[in-house]
Write a protein that holds these residues in place. Structure first.
Motif, PDB file in Angstrom:
ATOM      1  N   GLU A   1      -1.521  12.080 -12.595  1.00 20.35           N
ATOM      2  CA  GLU A   1      -1.369  10.920 -13.500  1.00 20.35           C
ATOM      3  C   GLU A   1      -1.341   9.615 -12.698  1.00 20.35           C
ATOM      4  O   GLU A   1      -1.955   8.617 -13.086  1.00 20.35           O
ATOM      5  CB  GLU A   1      -0.067  11.047 -14.297  1.00 20.35           C
ATOM      6  N   LEU A   2      -0.637   9.636 -11.564  1.00 15.38           N
ATOM      7  CA  LEU A   2      -0.504   8.435 -10.750  1.00 15.38           C
ATOM      8  C   LEU A   2      -1.841   7.994 -10.180  1.00 15.38           C
ATOM      9  O   LEU A   2      -2.113   6.784 -10.064  1.00 15.38           O
ATOM     10  CB  LEU A   2       0.488   8.704  -9.611  1.00 15.38           C
ATOM     11  N   MET A   3      -2.682   8.941  -9.824  1.00 13.29           N
ATOM     12  CA  MET A   3      -3.953   8.621  -9.170  1.00 13.29           C
ATOM     13  C   MET A   3      -5.037   8.179 -10.161  1.00 13.29           C
ATOM     14  O   MET A   3      -6.104   7.717  -9.759  1.00 13.29           O
ATOM     15  CB  MET A   3      -4.458   9.840  -8.390  1.00 13.29           C
ATOM     16  N   GLN A   4      -4.799   8.339 -11.443  1.00  8.54           N
ATOM     17  CA  GLN A   4      -5.797   7.953 -12.445  1.00  8.54           C
ATOM     18  C   GLN A   4      -5.885   6.439 -12.609  1.00  8.54           C
ATOM     19  O   GLN A   4      -4.938   5.719 -12.383  1.00  8.54           O
ATOM     20  CB  GLN A   4      -5.465   8.613 -13.795  1.00  8.54           C
TER      21      GLN A   4
ATOM     22  N   ASN B   1       0.850  -1.195   0.000  1.00 13.00           N
ATOM     23  CA  ASN B   1       0.000   0.000   0.000  1.00 13.00           C
ATOM     24  C   ASN B   1       0.886   1.246   0.000  1.00 13.00           C
ATOM     25  O   ASN B   1       1.985   1.250   0.560  1.00 13.00           O
ATOM     26  CB  ASN B   1      -0.896   0.024   1.241  1.00 13.00           C
ATOM     27  N   VAL B   2       0.394   2.311  -0.618  1.00 14.44           N
ATOM     28  CA  VAL B   2       1.083   3.600  -0.616  1.00 14.44           C
ATOM     29  C   VAL B   2       0.097   4.648  -0.102  1.00 14.44           C
ATOM     30  O   VAL B   2      -0.991   4.800  -0.666  1.00 14.44           O
ATOM     31  CB  VAL B   2       1.589   3.976  -2.029  1.00 14.44           C
ATOM     32  N   VAL B   3       0.453   5.323   0.977  1.00 15.49           N
ATOM     33  CA  VAL B   3      -0.462   6.329   1.527  1.00 15.49           C
ATOM     34  C   VAL B   3      -0.633   7.464   0.521  1.00 15.49           C
ATOM     35  O   VAL B   3       0.315   7.872  -0.142  1.00 15.49           O
ATOM     36  CB  VAL B   3       0.051   6.885   2.877  1.00 15.49           C
ATOM     37  N   PRO B   4      -1.843   7.996   0.380  1.00 17.00           N
ATOM     38  CA  PRO B   4      -2.113   9.023  -0.630  1.00 17.00           C
ATOM     39  C   PRO B   4      -1.717  10.419  -0.166  1.00 17.00           C
ATOM     40  O   PRO B   4      -2.528  11.351  -0.184  1.00 17.00           O
ATOM     41  CB  PRO B   4      -3.628   8.899  -0.839  1.00 17.00           C
ATOM     42  N   GLU B   5      -0.467  10.576   0.277  1.00 16.35           N
ATOM     43  CA  GLU B   5       0.038  11.870   0.730  1.00 16.35           C
ATOM     44  C   GLU B   5       1.145  12.308  -0.221  1.00 16.35           C
ATOM     45  O   GLU B   5       2.263  11.795  -0.183  1.00 16.35           O
ATOM     46  CB  GLU B   5       0.558  11.772   2.166  1.00 16.35           C
TER      47      GLU B   5
END
Length: 340
Positions: free
Chosen positions: A337-340, A158-162
């Motif tokens: 771009e990463l969050m898409q 998991n990668v925290v969305p910060e």
């Protein structure tokens, strides 16, 4: 010198004001001690409602939009100057904060809020890597855990969305420095993140419960969360990336459009009492910036590897600066771009 807030003091202070007897706190999720709030309500009669957020950018966007109804917010150090520049925080009247002198000297004249004109300390810590060692017994002191996951962890990371934390860790991993605007470095970071993402399981922030339950085997995570996980799941360890990892402090400020200002001042003074600051730390498992709180802290925090940074990794910690808007614009493009 500590000055204790008593029920009589609080009620006297509020007697001359049209006090709503309530307070709206906007804070990170799973970060506020319920016992602390109960004690505050018992002493003052003020009910505190906590609304959670999952990232600095989420909180800032909500506050900027207006109509939120919050009185207090808890931004990270690199976001405080943004709040101040945008006029979102109220300048503090130190005459109304009897316990302002309890702030440890190193946390007073800080770069993001010289003289503590807008905020007071909440907690501070690091961002590193939490790993379940039953799934992976290799080196965990590297950002490769999420940027180039080992086979054992593929699909379980998991990668925290910060954005600030993740971008800074990726930039340092490729040899750059936080807030860089070097396009060559940023292209490498963009490509690295894009290539790594298919190997991730999720981008969520609530890892304390999920890693405790063995639902996630590794995550970019905060040190206090990792300690809380380890106490319930001894297989989980916390790594300090040798390539560089963020050091941060979250601080509390009164919002410029706060409706319950008197109550907000009482709360700020309350959390700067050493015993109360220790309650905040004892719940979320992060250090705080209040002198004298150590004697009230849980004993296991004094030697916990997540709190006491091992000497060999101390120099790799970087206190994240506030990046210029030009750099943030570049990072936001990559992040979008990463969050898409």
């Amino acid at each position: 010198m500590t000055r204790t807030l008593t029920l009589t003091t609080a009620l006297t202070f509020l007697a001359g004001a049209a006090a709503a007897q309530e307070l709206q706190l906007y804070n990170w999720g799973n970060y506020t001690s319920p016992e602390l709030l109960e004690k505050f309500t018992e002493e003052t009669g003020i009910t505190v409602t906590v609304t959670d957020y999952d990232s600095n950018s989420t909180a800032l966007a909500k506050i900027e939009a207006g109509g939120h109804g919050f009185d207090l917010v808890v931004p990270s150090a690199n976001y405080v100057p943004i709040y101040v520049e945008k006029g979102l925080l109220m300048e503090l009247d130190h005459e109304r904060l009897a316990n302002i002198g309890n702030i440890e000297p190193q946390w007073v004249d800080v770069p993001w809020d010289q003289g503590r004109m807008y905020t007071v300390p909440w907690q501070w810590g690091t961002t590193g890597i939490s790993v379940n060692t039953s799934a992976y017994d290799g080196d965990i002191n590297t950002s490769a855990i999420f940027l180039d996951p080992p086979d054992e962890l593929v699909g379980q990371v998991n990668v925290v969305p910060e954005m600030a934390d993740v971008m800074s860790m990726a930039i340092m991993y490729v040899g750059g420095e936080p807030c860089t605007e070097d396009l060559e470095v940023l292209r490498e970071v963009r490509d690295l993140l894009a290539a790594a993402k298919p190997d991730w399981m999720s981008m969520d922030y609530g890892m304390t419960e999920r890693m405790t339950a063995n639902d996630v085997m590794a995550s970019v995570n905060w040190n206090g969360s990792s300690m809380r996980i380890r106490l319930d799941n001894p297989d989980v360890a916390y790594g300090y990336p040798v390539e560089g990892y963020p050091v941060w402090m979250d601080s509390v400020g009164i919002l410029a459009d706060a409706q319950n200002v008197d109550e907000a001042y009482l709360f700020l003074d309350f959390i700067m009492e050493p015993e109360n600051a220790a309650m905040i730390s004892g719940f979320a498992r992060y250090a705080n910036g209040i002198a004298g709180s150590g004697e009230f802290m849980p004993e296991d925090m004094n030697t916990a590897p997540e709190i006491a940074i091992p000497a060999e990794y101390a120099d790799a910690g970087v206190f994240l600066p506030t990046c210029p808007s030009s750099a943030n614009d570049l990072y936001t493009q990559i992040w979008t771009e990463l969050m898409q």
